[in-house]
Write an enzyme that holds these catalytic residues in place. Sequence first.
Site, PDB file in Angstrom:
ATOM      1  N   SER A 145     -31.898 -75.141   7.087  1.00 24.19           N
ATOM      2  CA  SER A 145     -30.821 -76.054   7.484  1.00 24.19           C
ATOM      3  C   SER A 145     -29.498 -75.328   7.453  1.00 24.19           C
ATOM      4  O   SER A 145     -29.308 -74.376   6.692  1.00 24.19           O
ATOM      5  CB  SER A 145     -30.752 -77.224   6.495  1.00 24.19           C
ATOM      6  OG  SER A 145     -29.562 -77.951   6.667  1.00 24.19           O
ATOM      7  N   TYR A 160     -30.647 -79.805  -2.093  1.00 19.54           N
ATOM      8  CA  TYR A 160     -31.157 -79.571  -0.732  1.00 19.54           C
ATOM      9  C   TYR A 160     -30.701 -78.213  -0.207  1.00 19.54           C
ATOM     10  O   TYR A 160     -31.496 -77.442   0.337  1.00 19.54           O
ATOM     11  CB  TYR A 160     -30.662 -80.689   0.186  1.00 19.54           C
ATOM     12  CG  TYR A 160     -31.164 -80.626   1.618  1.00 19.54           C
ATOM     13  CD1 TYR A 160     -32.495 -80.896   1.928  1.00 19.54           C
ATOM     14  CD2 TYR A 160     -30.292 -80.325   2.673  1.00 19.54           C
ATOM     15  CE1 TYR A 160     -32.943 -80.863   3.253  1.00 19.54           C
ATOM     16  CE2 TYR A 160     -30.730 -80.294   3.990  1.00 19.54           C
ATOM     17  CZ  TYR A 160     -32.062 -80.562   4.270  1.00 19.54           C
ATOM     18  OH  TYR A 160     -32.503 -80.535   5.579  1.00 19.54           O
TER      19      TYR A 160
HETATM   20  P1  NAD Z   1     -38.101 -86.819   9.032  1.00 15.94           P
HETATM   21  O1  NAD Z   1     -37.782 -87.563   7.774  1.00 15.94           O
HETATM   22  O2  NAD Z   1     -38.047 -87.535  10.333  1.00 15.94           O
HETATM   23  O3  NAD Z   1     -39.533 -86.141   8.913  1.00 15.94           O
HETATM   24  C1  NAD Z   1     -39.972 -85.519   7.752  1.00 15.94           C
HETATM   25  C2  NAD Z   1     -41.464 -85.763   7.630  1.00 15.94           C
HETATM   26  O4  NAD Z   1     -41.945 -85.081   6.478  1.00 15.94           O
HETATM   27  C3  NAD Z   1     -41.851 -87.230   7.508  1.00 15.94           C
HETATM   28  O5  NAD Z   1     -42.828 -87.559   8.475  1.00 15.94           O
HETATM   29  C4  NAD Z   1     -42.410 -87.320   6.085  1.00 15.94           C
HETATM   30  O6  NAD Z   1     -43.474 -88.288   5.956  1.00 15.94           O
HETATM   31  C5  NAD Z   1     -42.903 -85.908   5.873  1.00 15.94           C
HETATM   32  N1  NAD Z   1     -43.021 -85.580   4.457  1.00 15.94           N
HETATM   33  C6  NAD Z   1     -42.127 -85.817   3.457  1.00 15.94           C
HETATM   34  N2  NAD Z   1     -42.631 -85.419   2.280  1.00 15.94           N
HETATM   35  C7  NAD Z   1     -43.872 -84.916   2.540  1.00 15.94           C
HETATM   36  C8  NAD Z   1     -44.895 -84.360   1.736  1.00 15.94           C
HETATM   37  N3  NAD Z   1     -44.764 -84.281   0.404  1.00 15.94           N
HETATM   38  N4  NAD Z   1     -46.032 -83.926   2.328  1.00 15.94           N
HETATM   39  C9  NAD Z   1     -46.192 -84.049   3.663  1.00 15.94           C
HETATM   40  N5  NAD Z   1     -45.255 -84.575   4.480  1.00 15.94           N
HETATM   41  C10 NAD Z   1     -44.119 -85.011   3.915  1.00 15.94           C
HETATM   42  O7  NAD Z   1     -37.141 -85.554   9.011  1.00 15.94           O
HETATM   43  P2  NAD Z   1     -36.610 -84.555  10.154  1.00 15.94           P
HETATM   44  O8  NAD Z   1     -35.164 -84.845  10.315  1.00 15.94           O
HETATM   45  O9  NAD Z   1     -37.492 -84.559  11.327  1.00 15.94           O
HETATM   46  O10 NAD Z   1     -36.713 -83.192   9.354  1.00 15.94           O
HETATM   47  C11 NAD Z   1     -37.718 -82.236   9.551  1.00 15.94           C
HETATM   48  C12 NAD Z   1     -37.320 -80.957   8.842  1.00 15.94           C
HETATM   49  O11 NAD Z   1     -36.097 -80.451   9.395  1.00 15.94           O
HETATM   50  C13 NAD Z   1     -37.070 -81.132   7.342  1.00 15.94           C
HETATM   51  O12 NAD Z   1     -37.560 -80.004   6.643  1.00 15.94           O
HETATM   52  C14 NAD Z   1     -35.562 -81.185   7.259  1.00 15.94           C
HETATM   53  O13 NAD Z   1     -35.083 -80.798   5.997  1.00 15.94           O
HETATM   54  C15 NAD Z   1     -35.160 -80.232   8.368  1.00 15.94           C
HETATM   55  N6  NAD Z   1     -33.815 -80.456   8.893  1.00 15.94           N
HETATM   56  C16 NAD Z   1     -33.446 -81.651   9.423  1.00 15.94           C
HETATM   57  C17 NAD Z   1     -32.144 -81.824   9.889  1.00 15.94           C
HETATM   58  C18 NAD Z   1     -31.650 -83.124  10.480  1.00 15.94           C
HETATM   59  O14 NAD Z   1     -30.443 -83.287  10.670  1.00 15.94           O
HETATM   60  N7  NAD Z   1     -32.516 -84.060  10.816  1.00 15.94           N
HETATM   61  C19 NAD Z   1     -31.224 -80.769   9.788  1.00 15.94           C
HETATM   62  C20 NAD Z   1     -31.629 -79.562   9.228  1.00 15.94           C
HETATM   63  C21 NAD Z   1     -32.929 -79.410   8.786  1.00 15.94           C
END
Ligand code: NAD
Length: 254
Positions: A145, A160
Amino acid sequence: MIRTSELTAIVTGAGSRRGIGRATAHTLAAAGWNVAVLDLDEAGAKETADEVATAHDVRTVGVACDVTDPVSVDAALAVLEAELPPVGALVNNAGITSPVPFLEVTDAEWEKVFAVNIRGAYAVTRRVAPGLAERGFGRIVFLSSVSAERGGGVFGGVAYSAAKAGQLGFARALARELGPQGVTVNAVAPGLIDTDITGGALEGERKEALLAGIPVGRNGRVADVADLITYLCRPESGYITGATYDVNGGSHIH
Ligand code: NAD
């Protein structure tokens, strides 16, 4: 020649409807990969798998998996190994965020954020990497991130940011180890992407303020990140390793 149609890409955390993982499952399948979807949410994982198989005519499975639980990881990998072609790519996408300020963070909160983002990525990677190395081809991508690079300030707090920065070191060191076996390891560092990870906590004025700091004038879309991940997973991307790719609309230029 490596053919994606003869390999499987694993995407963890690809169950959520509006998430980066599901979008990535689609773009990987569009590039020919068979796809294994692992998620805490079994119904979501199966829904993504069905949707991707129908849309792209590839083989998929959706399996319940808690990446923080080694027994659950073993069970999920056994299912996909039995049902799909050999694994060629792993996208460590499962993640949770936490906005709790450091002076208020509890041990439990800190552990939870590290358990999913670091130990979870470790658990899956540790089990998948030997096969990739043995077969002489692999692509591993971590979802870090912008918070890791700029020190939070978007939504995620210290836990985080620390966990996401940990993924960068993880990816770089692993790239060095696995390069000789044809396995590349990279990280992507998204800025604010429109998904449900913040649980709706970033709305109104706060969102407006964040948007004002993004040169391209919008927040990110899941497809922006999914395309980059899929590019890094291409067989042709074999000379890119140990890299961190920003996908943040210019919100953090360094
Ligand atoms: P999201 O919440 O839509 O999806 C995350 C998924 O991970 C969910 O389906 C959840 O059920 C699953 N999950 C959580 N804990 C889990 C576990 N213990 N075992 C298996 N699955 C698990 O989030 P997103 O925004 O699509 O994020 C995806 C990735 O991208 C994450 O690693 C997040 O940190 C990273 N990210 C997101 C953003 C943003 O702005 N959305 C920015 C930077 C990085």
